[in-house]
Design a protein around this motif. Structure first.
Motif, PDB file in Angstrom:
ATOM      1  N   ARG A 155       1.497  77.158   1.573  1.00  0.00           N
ATOM      2  CA  ARG A 155       2.032  77.068   0.433  1.00  0.00           C
ATOM      3  C   ARG A 155       2.287  75.503   0.019  1.00  0.00           C
ATOM      4  NH1 ARG A 155       5.925  73.626   1.156  1.00  0.00           N
ATOM      5  NH2 ARG A 155       6.378  74.052  -1.171  1.00  0.00           N
ATOM      6  N   TYR A 156       2.270  75.463  -1.120  1.00  0.00           N
ATOM      7  CA  TYR A 156       2.514  73.686  -1.515  1.00  0.00           C
ATOM      8  C   TYR A 156       3.572  74.123  -2.872  1.00  0.00           C
ATOM      9  CZ  TYR A 156      -0.739  74.666  -5.317  1.00  0.00           C
ATOM     10  OH  TYR A 156      -1.517  75.171  -6.524  1.00  0.00           O
ATOM     11  N   ALA A 157       4.049  72.972  -3.387  1.00  0.00           N
ATOM     12  CA  ALA A 157       4.713  72.842  -4.521  1.00  0.00           C
ATOM     13  C   ALA A 157       3.749  72.889  -5.593  1.00  0.00           C
ATOM     14  CB  ALA A 157       5.659  71.340  -4.673  1.00  0.00           C
ATOM     15  N   LYS A 216       1.836  72.778  -8.919  1.00  0.00           N
ATOM     16  CA  LYS A 216       1.831  71.972 -10.221  1.00  0.00           C
ATOM     17  C   LYS A 216       1.342  72.729 -11.344  1.00  0.00           C
ATOM     18  CE  LYS A 216       3.390  68.596  -7.417  1.00  0.00           C
ATOM     19  NZ  LYS A 216       4.826  68.385  -7.212  1.00  0.00           N
ATOM     20  N   GLN A 245       7.991  69.095 -17.604  1.00  0.00           N
ATOM     21  CA  GLN A 245       7.039  69.744 -16.596  1.00  0.00           C
ATOM     22  C   GLN A 245       6.765  71.240 -17.103  1.00  0.00           C
ATOM     23  OE1 GLN A 245       7.827  69.025 -12.445  1.00  0.00           O
ATOM     24  NE2 GLN A 245      10.174  68.492 -13.145  1.00  0.00           N
ATOM     25  N   LYS A 288       4.950  73.239 -15.904  1.00  0.00           N
ATOM     26  CA  LYS A 288       4.758  74.373 -14.979  1.00  0.00           C
ATOM     27  C   LYS A 288       6.012  75.632 -15.305  1.00  0.00           C
ATOM     28  CE  LYS A 288       5.163  71.489 -11.259  1.00  0.00           C
ATOM     29  NZ  LYS A 288       6.261  70.372 -11.734  1.00  0.00           N
ATOM     30  N   TYR A 291      21.171  75.102  -2.158  1.00  0.00           N
ATOM     31  CA  TYR A 291      19.744  74.763  -1.488  1.00  0.00           C
ATOM     32  C   TYR A 291      19.223  75.549  -0.256  1.00  0.00           C
ATOM     33  CZ  TYR A 291      19.796  70.496  -4.620  1.00  0.00           C
ATOM     34  OH  TYR A 291      19.920  69.878  -5.816  1.00  0.00           O
ATOM     35  N   CYS A 347       7.119  76.520  -7.036  1.00  0.00           N
ATOM     36  CA  CYS A 347       7.571  75.004  -7.059  1.00  0.00           C
ATOM     37  C   CYS A 347       9.036  74.819  -7.090  1.00  0.00           C
ATOM     38  CB  CYS A 347       6.842  74.659  -8.276  1.00  0.00           C
ATOM     39  SG  CYS A 347       7.073  72.743  -8.085  1.00  0.00           S
ATOM     40  N   PRO A 348       9.390  74.362  -5.878  1.00  0.00           N
ATOM     41  CA  PRO A 348      10.965  73.969  -5.974  1.00  0.00           C
ATOM     42  C   PRO A 348      11.280  72.828  -6.966  1.00  0.00           C
ATOM     43  CG  PRO A 348      10.075  72.965  -4.014  1.00  0.00           C
ATOM     44  CD  PRO A 348       8.852  73.601  -4.684  1.00  0.00           C
ATOM     45  N   MET A 349      12.251  72.875  -7.877  1.00  0.00           N
ATOM     46  CA  MET A 349      12.444  71.756  -8.941  1.00  0.00           C
ATOM     47  C   MET A 349      13.674  71.277  -8.925  1.00  0.00           C
ATOM     48  SD  MET A 349       9.827  73.122 -11.588  1.00  0.00           S
ATOM     49  CE  MET A 349      10.199  71.880 -12.961  1.00  0.00           C
ATOM     50  N   GLY A 350      14.011  70.049  -8.862  1.00  0.00           N
ATOM     51  CA  GLY A 350      15.230  69.278  -9.112  1.00  0.00           C
ATOM     52  C   GLY A 350      14.936  68.513 -10.266  1.00  0.00           C
ATOM     53  N   GLY A 351      13.800  68.228 -10.785  1.00  0.00           N
ATOM     54  CA  GLY A 351      13.411  67.593 -11.825  1.00  0.00           C
ATOM     55  C   GLY A 351      13.672  68.344 -13.512  1.00  0.00           C
ATOM     56  N   LYS A 381      -1.433  68.301   3.759  1.00  0.00           N
ATOM     57  CA  LYS A 381       0.115  68.109   4.020  1.00  0.00           C
ATOM     58  C   LYS A 381       0.409  66.819   4.390  1.00  0.00           C
ATOM     59  CE  LYS A 381       2.342  72.356   3.140  1.00  0.00           C
ATOM     60  NZ  LYS A 381       2.321  72.085   1.789  1.00  0.00           N
ATOM     61  N   ARG A 421       3.295  64.894   6.070  1.00  0.00           N
ATOM     62  CA  ARG A 421       4.586  65.177   6.695  1.00  0.00           C
ATOM     63  C   ARG A 421       4.467  64.117   7.916  1.00  0.00           C
ATOM     64  NH1 ARG A 421       4.815  68.199   3.067  1.00  0.00           N
ATOM     65  NH2 ARG A 421       6.096  70.275   3.013  1.00  0.00           N
TER      66      ARG A 421
HETATM   67  C1  LIG Z   1      14.817  69.889  -4.170  1.00  0.00           C
HETATM   68  C2  LIG Z   1      13.561  69.752  -4.415  1.00  0.00           C
HETATM   69  C3  LIG Z   1      13.288  69.244  -5.810  1.00  0.00           C
HETATM   70  C4  LIG Z   1      11.955  69.121  -6.124  1.00  0.00           C
HETATM   71  N1  LIG Z   1      11.983  68.776  -7.331  1.00  0.00           N
HETATM   72  C5  LIG Z   1      10.343  68.805  -7.902  1.00  0.00           C
HETATM   73  C6  LIG Z   1      10.246  68.776  -9.308  1.00  0.00           C
HETATM   74  O1  LIG Z   1      10.931  68.736 -10.051  1.00  0.00           O
HETATM   75  N2  LIG Z   1       8.756  68.722  -9.671  1.00  0.00           N
HETATM   76  C7  LIG Z   1       7.839  68.929  -8.743  1.00  0.00           C
HETATM   77  O2  LIG Z   1       6.525  69.081  -9.190  1.00  0.00           O
HETATM   78  N3  LIG Z   1       8.018  69.064  -7.557  1.00  0.00           N
HETATM   79  C8  LIG Z   1       9.232  69.061  -6.853  1.00  0.00           C
HETATM   80  N4  LIG Z   1       9.552  69.249  -5.589  1.00  0.00           N
HETATM   81  C9  LIG Z   1       8.269  69.452  -4.542  1.00  0.00           C
HETATM   82  C10 LIG Z   1       8.200  68.313  -3.575  1.00  0.00           C
HETATM   83  O3  LIG Z   1       7.615  67.064  -4.173  1.00  0.00           O
HETATM   84  C11 LIG Z   1       7.384  68.858  -2.690  1.00  0.00           C
HETATM   85  O4  LIG Z   1       7.929  69.888  -1.742  1.00  0.00           O
HETATM   86  C12 LIG Z   1       7.133  68.111  -1.596  1.00  0.00           C
HETATM   87  O5  LIG Z   1       6.215  66.605  -2.040  1.00  0.00           O
HETATM   88  C13 LIG Z   1       6.320  68.485  -0.237  1.00  0.00           C
HETATM   89  O6  LIG Z   1       4.832  69.037  -0.923  1.00  0.00           O
HETATM   90  P1  LIG Z   1       4.613  70.666  -0.428  1.00  0.00           P
HETATM   91  O7  LIG Z   1       5.851  71.219  -0.917  1.00  0.00           O
HETATM   92  O8  LIG Z   1       3.716  70.751  -1.480  1.00  0.00           O
HETATM   93  O9  LIG Z   1       4.296  70.730   0.756  1.00  0.00           O
HETATM   94  C14 LIG Z   1      10.793  69.268  -5.256  1.00  0.00           C
HETATM   95  C15 LIG Z   1      11.086  69.947  -3.892  1.00  0.00           C
HETATM   96  C16 LIG Z   1      12.409  69.695  -3.639  1.00  0.00           C
HETATM   97  C17 LIG Z   1      12.815  70.401  -2.113  1.00  0.00           C
END
Ligand SMILES: Cc1cc2nc3c(=O)[nH]c(=O)nc-3n(C[C@H](O)[C@H](O)[C@H](O)COP(=O)(O)O)c2cc1C
Length: 211
Positions: free
Chosen positions: A10-12, A14, A67, A69, A136, A154-158, A197, A199
């Protein structure tokens, strides 16, 4: 595939492939997993709003700092915290528990009093931040469940919560958009899927204090 392998996979995401949709049965599975999340006192002070509406998704891009996505994803799941938690919520939880466990309400009186005295001692701000914290935890569960099902997320807080609240009519239902997840399937030209990754070392992040 082990859970660790799935978490490596998995990865966030884009960039989602806009032509691929997550089947509704699988979305339901994810929502069931989210509903099984642990929550403080079991009160689940949140609601999940699932958006699958290209027009609305396009509009939400603006409220998400551009964004894209959000528009390309198959579904967008908004985890919204309750803006106020009170005695009615606690009573509803106790009644539901008694019903499901075939217990008398009286048997749960101690539990109810404990939760009531704790929650009623909190300020409104504390209740709200507590409710958001619970969101969360749900997000974490969703990310695990999605990885398990080979669904990208993709988790997003943005994003701008007030705009989401307005566009989704959340405020009038006592809800506040806290965190969101876009789900779907990765686009083949999303380069992030190939990134190693990043980390911290386990030794750096973990301290074992064993006897
Ligand atoms: C609470 C939270 C908010 C996040 N907001 C965004 C976001 O708005 N846009 C985005 O592209 N990624 C966002 N991310 C993804 C993180 O940048 C990403 O999980 C982190 O860099 C680790 O990478 P990975 O999940 O690909 O392993 C968010 C992750 C979390 C947990």
């Amino acid at each position: 595939m082990s859970l660790l392998h799935k978490l490596e996979w998995r990865y966030a995401t884009k960039k989602f492939d806009p032509t691929k949709e997550v089947p509704e049965e699988q979305v339901t599975e994810l929502l069931k997993a989210m509903n099984l999340s642990a929550s403080s006192y079991g009160l689940q002070p949140y609601k999940f709003i699932v958006v699958k509406d290209k027009n609305l998704q396009e509009q939400l891009v603006d409220a998400s700092y551009g964004q894209e996505k959000i528009a390309n994803a198959s579904h967008v799941i908004v985890i919204a915290a309750k803006t106020s938690v009170g005695e009615d919520d606690i009573r509803a939880y106790i009644n539901q528990t008694a019903f499901l466990r075939k217990q008398q309400i009286e048997e749960l009186e101690d539990q109810k009093s404990r939760i009531m005295s704790s929650v009623s001692s909190w300020s409104e701000e504390k209740k709200f931040s507590w409710a958001q914290e619970q969101c969360y935890i749900v997000l974490g569960t969703l990310l695990l469940a999605a990885a398990d099902a080979k669904i990208d997320a993709c988790p997003m807080g943005g994003f701008e919560p007030e705009k989401y609240n307005h566009m989704l009519g959340l405020k009038e239902h006592g809800l506040h958009a806290t965190v969101i997840a876009a789900i779907g399937y990765r686009s083949i030209d999303d380069d992030y899927q190939h990134a190693i990754k990043s980390r911290r070392d386990l030794d750096d992040i973990v301290e074992l204090r064993y006897s």
